[in-house]
Design a protein around this motif. Sequence first.
Motif, short mmCIF file in Angstrom:
data_model
loop_
_atom_site.label_atom_id
_atom_site.label_comp_id
_atom_site.label_asym_id
_atom_site.label_seq_id
_atom_site.Cartn_x
_atom_site.Cartn_y
_atom_site.Cartn_z
N GLU A 48 0.83 -1.21 0.00
CA GLU A 48 0.00 0.00 0.00
C GLU A 48 0.86 1.26 0.00
OE1 GLU A 48 -2.49 -0.30 3.41
OE2 GLU A 48 -3.76 -1.89 2.57
N LEU A 49 1.93 1.23 0.79
CA LEU A 49 2.81 2.40 0.86
C LEU A 49 3.49 2.66 -0.47
CD1 LEU A 49 4.40 1.94 4.40
CD2 LEU A 49 2.99 3.86 3.64
N LEU A 50 3.96 1.61 -1.13
CA LEU A 50 4.59 1.80 -2.44
C LEU A 50 3.59 2.37 -3.44
CD1 LEU A 50 7.04 -1.17 -2.87
CD2 LEU A 50 7.37 1.09 -3.87
N MET A 51 2.40 1.82 -3.46
CA MET A 51 1.38 2.32 -4.38
C MET A 51 0.98 3.74 -4.03
SD MET A 51 -0.93 -1.15 -4.73
CE MET A 51 -2.15 -0.40 -5.78
N SER A 52 1.05 4.09 -2.75
CA SER A 52 0.66 5.43 -2.34
C SER A 52 1.59 6.49 -2.90
CB SER A 52 0.59 5.54 -0.82
OG SER A 52 1.88 5.62 -0.23
N GLY A 53 2.84 6.09 -3.20
CA GLY A 53 3.74 7.04 -3.83
C GLY A 53 3.19 7.56 -5.14
N VAL A 54 2.57 6.66 -5.90
CA VAL A 54 1.93 7.07 -7.16
C VAL A 54 0.70 7.92 -6.88
CG1 VAL A 54 0.87 6.27 -9.31
CG2 VAL A 54 2.78 4.99 -8.30
N GLN A 55 -0.10 7.51 -5.92
CA GLN A 55 -1.33 8.23 -5.63
C GLN A 55 -1.06 9.65 -5.15
OE1 GLN A 55 -4.37 6.81 -6.44
NE2 GLN A 55 -4.95 8.98 -6.28
N VAL A 56 -0.06 9.83 -4.29
CA VAL A 56 0.30 11.18 -3.83
C VAL A 56 0.66 12.06 -5.03
CG1 VAL A 56 2.03 12.52 -2.57
CG2 VAL A 56 1.01 10.50 -1.52
N GLY B 177 -0.86 2.94 -11.05
CA GLY B 177 -1.27 3.77 -12.18
C GLY B 177 -0.27 4.81 -12.63
N ALA B 178 1.03 4.57 -12.39
CA ALA B 178 2.04 5.50 -12.90
C ALA B 178 1.96 5.57 -14.42
CB ALA B 178 3.44 5.04 -12.48
N ASP B 179 2.20 6.76 -14.97
CA ASP B 179 2.14 6.92 -16.42
C ASP B 179 3.29 6.19 -17.11
OD1 ASP B 179 -0.17 8.68 -16.66
OD2 ASP B 179 1.07 10.17 -15.62
N LEU B 180 4.42 6.15 -16.47
CA LEU B 180 5.56 5.38 -16.96
C LEU B 180 6.48 5.10 -15.78
CD1 LEU B 180 8.02 7.68 -19.00
CD2 LEU B 180 6.24 8.56 -17.51
N ILE B 181 7.43 4.20 -15.99
CA ILE B 181 8.37 3.81 -14.94
C ILE B 181 9.72 4.46 -15.21
CG2 ILE B 181 9.52 1.87 -13.79
CD1 ILE B 181 6.49 1.97 -13.37
N ALA B 182 10.34 4.97 -14.16
CA ALA B 182 11.68 5.56 -14.27
C ALA B 182 12.68 4.64 -13.59
CB ALA B 182 11.70 6.95 -13.63
#
Length: 328
Positions: A92-100, A167-172
Amino acid sequence: MASSARIRHYMHDNGPLILDGGLATELEAQGVKLQGDPLWSARLLHTNPQAIGDAHYRFLLSGADVITTATYQASITGFINHLDVSFERARELLMSGVQVAKDTVERFVSDSPPTGQRCPLVAGSVGPYGAFLHNGSEYTGAYAEAMSIEELKVWHRPQIDCLVAGGADLIAFETIPSIKEAEALVELLREFPNSKAWLSFSCKDGKCISDGSPFTDAVQIATRSTQLVAVGVNCCSPEVVEPLLDSARSLLSPDMTWVVYPNSGEDWDTEQGWLTSAKAPAAVPELSRTWMRQGAALIGGCCRIGPAHIAELRRQLKGSCTSPASAV
């Protein structure tokens, strides 16, 4: 994930994409204590996500077209070990990075004037295995000698899965020091066929990435992937970018471009942190035009590059920044 067409529209129809700068640099400028933390800015996803969102917002105000999530030093194992959370909470925390980041983009777009409005992208940051080790080895890649490609894939898979699910637009893929790790990431990306990414390397000089391999070999690894939209360098001195790109200029495929976001040019010491020198470091905004002429379509900054630098970078490359007048 954003479609390939949307990303290419940004890169080719609107000039270069302006990336953000050093997220940790901006957080520390606002008084956040990160030095020595094994989770670095990722800890704030647990303790103070608002601070991350506000830092993202300041980079958007300065003109960034892409903001990068606070997940460079994040991992399932790292969160479990250092936050004493469950596997599910770590995900959840990792995914929250995208949501923030996505919530911040939504707020920025809502606050922006309707004319000249831009809708920035969110790049999900994946750092090297050395970032988890927290010993500076993302600038040597020494750990890769004792690891197989499959072991590196096993390590990176859950992080990428979370960023894609978020849901990141792309991966870095950032600050990658090793040819072997680059091979692992290119192979692993195929397991996420609807995802696009960029791959950027940490480099020791104007010819080689951090493990001593020629930058040309690193670029050839990248060209094996149809999902990579860009390959390049980050967190190196601005002065080495031009020779690095020159060395591999004939290797890029028509569907790939350069991504460039160096640090300030200051030196990093694992014990003392960033060391300033009497010699003024090369300035990212001034050199950016050269990188654009070399074909870079994604340009920004890394450590020690803040919103003011990104605002100047945008002025150099695009003339202005359309955004609200007031900052956070």
